[in-house]
Design a protein around this motif. Structure first.
Motif, PDB file in Angstrom:
ATOM      1  N   VAL A  59       0.839  -1.199   0.000  1.00  0.00           N
ATOM      2  CA  VAL A  59       0.000   0.000   0.000  1.00  0.00           C
ATOM      3  C   VAL A  59       0.874   1.249   0.000  1.00  0.00           C
ATOM      4  CG1 VAL A  59      -1.793   1.278   1.231  1.00  0.00           C
ATOM      5  CG2 VAL A  59      -1.818  -1.220   1.238  1.00  0.00           C
ATOM      6  N   ASN A  60       0.766   2.033  -1.066  1.00  0.00           N
ATOM      7  CA  ASN A  60       1.514   3.279  -1.178  1.00  0.00           C
ATOM      8  C   ASN A  60       0.603   4.357  -1.769  1.00  0.00           C
ATOM      9  OD1 ASN A  60       1.389   2.549  -3.915  1.00  0.00           O
ATOM     10  ND2 ASN A  60       3.380   1.542  -3.811  1.00  0.00           N
ATOM     11  N   LEU A  61       1.182   5.464  -2.182  1.00  0.00           N
ATOM     12  CA  LEU A  61       0.366   6.554  -2.726  1.00  0.00           C
ATOM     13  C   LEU A  61      -0.357   6.151  -4.009  1.00  0.00           C
ATOM     14  CD1 LEU A  61       2.713   9.622  -2.093  1.00  0.00           C
ATOM     15  CD2 LEU A  61       0.584   9.073  -0.912  1.00  0.00           C
ATOM     16  N   ASP A  62       0.234   5.237  -4.783  1.00  0.00           N
ATOM     17  CA  ASP A  62      -0.437   4.748  -6.006  1.00  0.00           C
ATOM     18  C   ASP A  62      -1.729   4.011  -5.671  1.00  0.00           C
ATOM     19  OD1 ASP A  62       1.588   5.791  -7.492  1.00  0.00           O
ATOM     20  OD2 ASP A  62       2.650   3.899  -7.780  1.00  0.00           O
ATOM     21  N   ILE A  63      -1.699   3.223  -4.607  1.00  0.00           N
ATOM     22  CA  ILE A  63      -2.894   2.481  -4.190  1.00  0.00           C
ATOM     23  C   ILE A  63      -3.966   3.441  -3.693  1.00  0.00           C
ATOM     24  CG2 ILE A  63      -3.797   0.724  -2.627  1.00  0.00           C
ATOM     25  CD1 ILE A  63      -1.931  -0.351  -4.807  1.00  0.00           C
ATOM     26  N   LEU A  64      -3.536   4.476  -2.955  1.00  0.00           N
ATOM     27  CA  LEU A  64      -4.492   5.477  -2.491  1.00  0.00           C
ATOM     28  C   LEU A  64      -5.147   6.179  -3.690  1.00  0.00           C
ATOM     29  CD1 LEU A  64      -5.816   7.170  -0.280  1.00  0.00           C
ATOM     30  CD2 LEU A  64      -3.799   8.657  -0.308  1.00  0.00           C
ATOM     31  N   ALA A  65      -4.332   6.506  -4.691  1.00  0.00           N
ATOM     32  CA  ALA A  65      -4.870   7.134  -5.909  1.00  0.00           C
ATOM     33  C   ALA A  65      -5.873   6.201  -6.596  1.00  0.00           C
ATOM     34  CB  ALA A  65      -3.731   7.477  -6.860  1.00  0.00           C
TER      35      ALA A  65
END
Length: 322
Positions: free
Chosen positions: A185-191
């Protein structure tokens, strides 16, 4: 192009308890996974370092792992990145080491593994990672609140609640899939999650628009009958839109490389679940919330009456009779 005949009415509401049961199983399983297995937070949220290394030959991943096991970086994650010659080393956790030149240090440690160059070093402190995680949760929560307010004005509060319940349903199952397959889970997943909110909401609003239109024009008085009619009419459109999007996202997943895998996987799961909820779940919540067709028609008639009175007064004013 029609996949389903628009003049055929499917009895979705007759099977709504089965759909709710299936959805409940998925949601409960996802919650259990999130509480037991949890999420694997990446560098963006947990803090740490990413080092991208390019070898002149095929990267000796096993040798790199064995070499790092003998150092303080024994818990590092090493994965192939794009080509066979490139790898990414992820060192999670905080760091007193962030003040050192970790690129030079890693170059010395891996000297025996072959000829390579350090192409990228990204570092995120644990405090910054924690702040990003908090802001991500806040962004998700605010999105749901704003959606609830917007839909309350555009439709009616039961429509708004049904939409938000469907969105929570979609997000929970998507997060459960992320946990199940240990997606970082990183910023790409949040996006990807925020993108799913918009995608699923768009599908749901189209279905609800058609339901509202059906309530205004249909002679039927049963909500379930109107929902069956409305969802059946939008079935081809919803399916075609989703299939087109799935093909694009699947292409990203299979051919986009390591860096896009988590993002595209989350979108793929979310689109499938979002399409399912738009057709089978969102309108079911509307029935469970005891939405009244008679009350809605009465309010609609009153609103139309006030509008006509305003138009009549305006016309009289323009003619100089007021």
């Amino acid at each position: 192009m029609e996949i389903f005949k628009t003049d055929k009415i499917y009895d979705f509401m007759g099977k709504r308890l089965a759909f709710l049961g299936f959805s409940s199983i998925l949601v409960i399983a996802s919650i259990v996974l999130l509480f037991t297995k949890g999420l694997t937070f990446g560098i963006d949220f947990a803090g740490g370092t990413i080092i991208q290394v390019k070898y002149e030959q095929v990267a000796p991943i096993n040798q790199i792992r064995d070499t790092l096991k003998q150092t303080k970086y024994a818990n590092s994650s090493i994965t192939k990145f794009g080509s066979d010659e490139e790898v990414v080393i992820r060192i999670t956790g905080s760091s007193s080491d962030l003040v050192n030149d970790i690129g030079d240090e890693m170059h010395k440690i891996l000297a025996s593994t072959g000829n390579f160059e350090i192409r990228r070093v990204d570092m995120v402190g644990a405090k910054v990672g924690g702040e990003l995680r908090e802001k991500g949760i806040m962004a998700l929560s605010l999105s749901l609140i704003v959606i609830l307010i917007y839909l309350s004005f555009r439709f009616e509060w039961r429509f708004a609640l049904a939409s938000v319940f469907a969105l929570i349903h979609d997000i929970t199952i998507a997060m459960g899939a992320i946990s199940l397959f240990s997606i970082e889970v990183n910023l790409d997943i949040l996006a990807a999650i925020l993108t799913l909110l918009g995608y699923s909401l768009n599908d749901t609003i189209i279905v609800f628009d058609r339901i509202r239109e059906g309530i205004q024009t249909s002679k039927a008085n049963e909500l379930a009958e109107m929902i069956n009619e409305s969802v059946s009419k939008t079935l081809s459109r919803t399916t075609l839109t989703s299939l087109t999007t799935v093909f694009v996202v699947a292409t990203l997943y299979f051919f986009g490389g390591e860096i896009l895998n988590g993002f595209s996987f989350t979108l793929l799961v979310g689109i499938i679940i979002g399409t399912y909820s738009s057709i089978f779940v969102a309108a079911t919540f509307l029935v469970q919330l005891k939405f009244s067709v008679d009350d809605f028609r009465a309010k609609d008639a009153e609103k139309l009456k006030r509008q006509r009175e305003k138009e009549k007064i305006r016309a009289m004013y323009e003619q100089g009779t007021v």
